[in-house]
Write a protein that holds these residues in place. Structure first.
Motif, PDB file in Angstrom:
ATOM      1  N   VAL A 166      39.151  47.125  43.070  1.00 26.52           N
ATOM      2  CA  VAL A 166      38.935  45.968  43.930  1.00 26.52           C
ATOM      3  C   VAL A 166      40.295  45.411  44.341  1.00 26.52           C
ATOM      4  O   VAL A 166      41.185  45.244  43.498  1.00 26.52           O
ATOM      5  N   ILE A 167      40.460  45.151  45.639  1.00 31.03           N
ATOM      6  CA  ILE A 167      41.693  44.558  46.153  1.00 31.03           C
ATOM      7  C   ILE A 167      41.376  43.168  46.685  1.00 31.03           C
ATOM      8  O   ILE A 167      40.506  43.006  47.540  1.00 31.03           O
ATOM      9  N   PHE A 168      42.069  42.159  46.161  1.00 23.11           N
ATOM     10  CA  PHE A 168      41.937  40.794  46.659  1.00 23.11           C
ATOM     11  C   PHE A 168      43.129  40.497  47.556  1.00 23.11           C
ATOM     12  O   PHE A 168      44.270  40.793  47.198  1.00 23.11           O
ATOM     13  N   ARG A 169      42.860  39.896  48.716  1.00 26.02           N
ATOM     14  CA  ARG A 169      43.931  39.633  49.680  1.00 26.02           C
ATOM     15  C   ARG A 169      43.805  38.219  50.248  1.00 26.02           C
ATOM     16  O   ARG A 169      42.704  37.749  50.532  1.00 26.02           O
ATOM     17  N   ALA A 170      44.947  37.563  50.418  1.00 17.80           N
ATOM     18  CA  ALA A 170      44.970  36.213  50.982  1.00 17.80           C
ATOM     19  C   ALA A 170      44.806  36.276  52.497  1.00 17.80           C
ATOM     20  O   ALA A 170      45.374  37.140  53.164  1.00 17.80           O
ATOM     21  N   ASN A 171      44.018  35.351  53.045  1.00 18.76           N
ATOM     22  CA  ASN A 171      43.860  35.205  54.489  1.00 18.76           C
ATOM     23  C   ASN A 171      44.817  34.138  55.012  1.00 18.76           C
ATOM     24  O   ASN A 171      45.274  33.286  54.243  1.00 18.76           O
ATOM     25  N   PRO A 172      45.134  34.164  56.316  1.00 20.72           N
ATOM     26  CA  PRO A 172      46.056  33.173  56.886  1.00 20.72           C
ATOM     27  C   PRO A 172      45.612  31.733  56.669  1.00 20.72           C
ATOM     28  O   PRO A 172      46.448  30.827  56.596  1.00 20.72           O
ATOM     29  N   GLY A 174      44.302  30.531  54.032  1.00 20.79           N
ATOM     30  CA  GLY A 174      44.353  30.165  52.629  1.00 20.79           C
ATOM     31  C   GLY A 174      43.178  30.653  51.812  1.00 20.79           C
ATOM     32  O   GLY A 174      43.194  30.539  50.584  1.00 20.79           O
ATOM     33  N   THR A 175      42.139  31.191  52.462  1.00 22.18           N
ATOM     34  CA  THR A 175      41.001  31.736  51.726  1.00 22.18           C
ATOM     35  C   THR A 175      41.339  33.151  51.247  1.00 22.18           C
ATOM     36  O   THR A 175      42.407  33.687  51.539  1.00 22.18           O
ATOM     37  N   ARG A 176      40.402  33.747  50.528  1.00 15.93           N
ATOM     38  CA  ARG A 176      40.614  35.089  50.006  1.00 15.93           C
ATOM     39  C   ARG A 176      39.485  36.014  50.424  1.00 15.93           C
ATOM     40  O   ARG A 176      38.342  35.592  50.619  1.00 15.93           O
ATOM     41  N   SER A 177      39.825  37.293  50.544  1.00 17.70           N
ATOM     42  CA  SER A 177      38.833  38.325  50.815  1.00 17.70           C
ATOM     43  C   SER A 177      39.008  39.441  49.807  1.00 17.70           C
ATOM     44  O   SER A 177      40.031  39.519  49.114  1.00 17.70           O
ATOM     45  N   ALA A 178      37.991  40.282  49.711  1.00 16.51           N
ATOM     46  CA  ALA A 178      38.044  41.375  48.740  1.00 16.51           C
ATOM     47  C   ALA A 178      37.469  42.642  49.342  1.00 16.51           C
ATOM     48  O   ALA A 178      36.587  42.595  50.203  1.00 16.51           O
ATOM     49  N   ALA A 179      37.984  43.759  48.888  1.00 19.05           N
ATOM     50  CA  ALA A 179      37.460  45.065  49.296  1.00 19.05           C
ATOM     51  C   ALA A 179      37.402  45.954  48.060  1.00 19.05           C
ATOM     52  O   ALA A 179      38.254  45.868  47.173  1.00 19.05           O
ATOM     53  N   ARG A 180      36.375  46.780  48.007  1.00 18.94           N
ATOM     54  CA  ARG A 180      36.199  47.704  46.878  1.00 18.94           C
ATOM     55  C   ARG A 180      36.371  49.129  47.389  1.00 18.94           C
ATOM     56  O   ARG A 180      35.747  49.534  48.379  1.00 18.94           O
TER      57      ARG A 180
END
Length: 233
Positions: A166-172, A174-180
């Motif tokens: 799982v990769i967690f990434r910051a959005n511009p 300030g929220t976060r998104s994730a991909a598996r």
């Protein structure tokens, strides 16, 4: 005919509400499961893990020679008088405080009062956690990929690691998104080895799917595209 129909508009509203609540519950579960990992790279969070190039403000009551600002080296170390080299990268400020108290206690000062504060968040870093040999914070150089980032952490713990990450990434905003992502698919060439970015948090799933890992497996969809399909959490 209308009088014989058992349908009521409220039935449809209730069903829709139940579906929304069910989906919302899944997102809440995923958010709770991901919170400890996201905190590792969130400046100001108590769970933030120090990275290379961060600047620390360290103070020890009644030990003025240890009250100073130090920058974390690329190898994750800082050098302090009376203590020498100490590894701080991959640790929270509170963990470093505890370690310094242990090292200083008795030899230099009795029951020292230690404070570690991250003065500047400078590290271009990636955090690798979960079923890897050396979980921690690693400096980003060049254009690293997912597989190379896992390699920085010593590779997979073969006794525990799943084939998914799982990769967690910051959005511009300030929220976060994730991909598996499926590591087996990357190695087979059916999915491109994705580029990781500064601030990414990579979690290798435990093959036993204990605790938070089960939420990642059963709620977060598996990316099968050549580019990462991130989902807001």
């Amino acid at each position: 005919m209308i009088g014989c129909n058992d349908y009521s508009p409220s039935d449809n509203v209730g069903a829709s509400s139940q579906a929304i609540n069910s989906e919302g519950g899944k997102l809440d579960q995923l958010s709770r499961a991901s919170a400890p990992y996201i905190a590792q790279s969130t400046p100001g969070s108590t769970g933030y893990k120090i990275g290379p190039q961060d600047v620390l403000e360290i103070s020890v009551f009644k030990v003025p020679e240890l009250t100073q600002s130090v920058q974390v080296a690329d190898n994750g170390l800082v050098n302090l008088p009376l203590v020498g080299d100490i590894r701080v990268a991959g640790k929270t400020p509170s963990a470093v405080e505890s370690e310094l108290r242990t090292k200083l206690n008795g030899s230099y000062v009795k029951n020292p009062s230690v404070r570690v504060f991250v003065k500047e968040y400078n590290s271009a870093r990636v955090t690798v956690d979960g079923a890897v040999r050396n979980p921690g914070v690693w400096p980003l150089k060049g254009t690293p990929t997912l597989l190379s980032a896992i390699s920085l952490a010593g590779g997979l713990d073969k006794e525990m690691a799943s084939t998914t990450v799982v990769i967690f990434r910051a959005n511009p905003d300030g929220t976060r998104s994730a991909a598996r992502v499926d590591l087996a698919a990357i190695r087979a060439g059916s999915v491109v080895d994705p580029t990781v970015e500064a601030g990414d948090v990579i979690v290798v799933e435990d093959s036993t799917f204990k605790s938070a890992y089960s939420a990642f497996k059963y709620i977060l969809p598996l990316t099968t595209l050549s580019s990462l399909a991130f989902m807001a959490i």
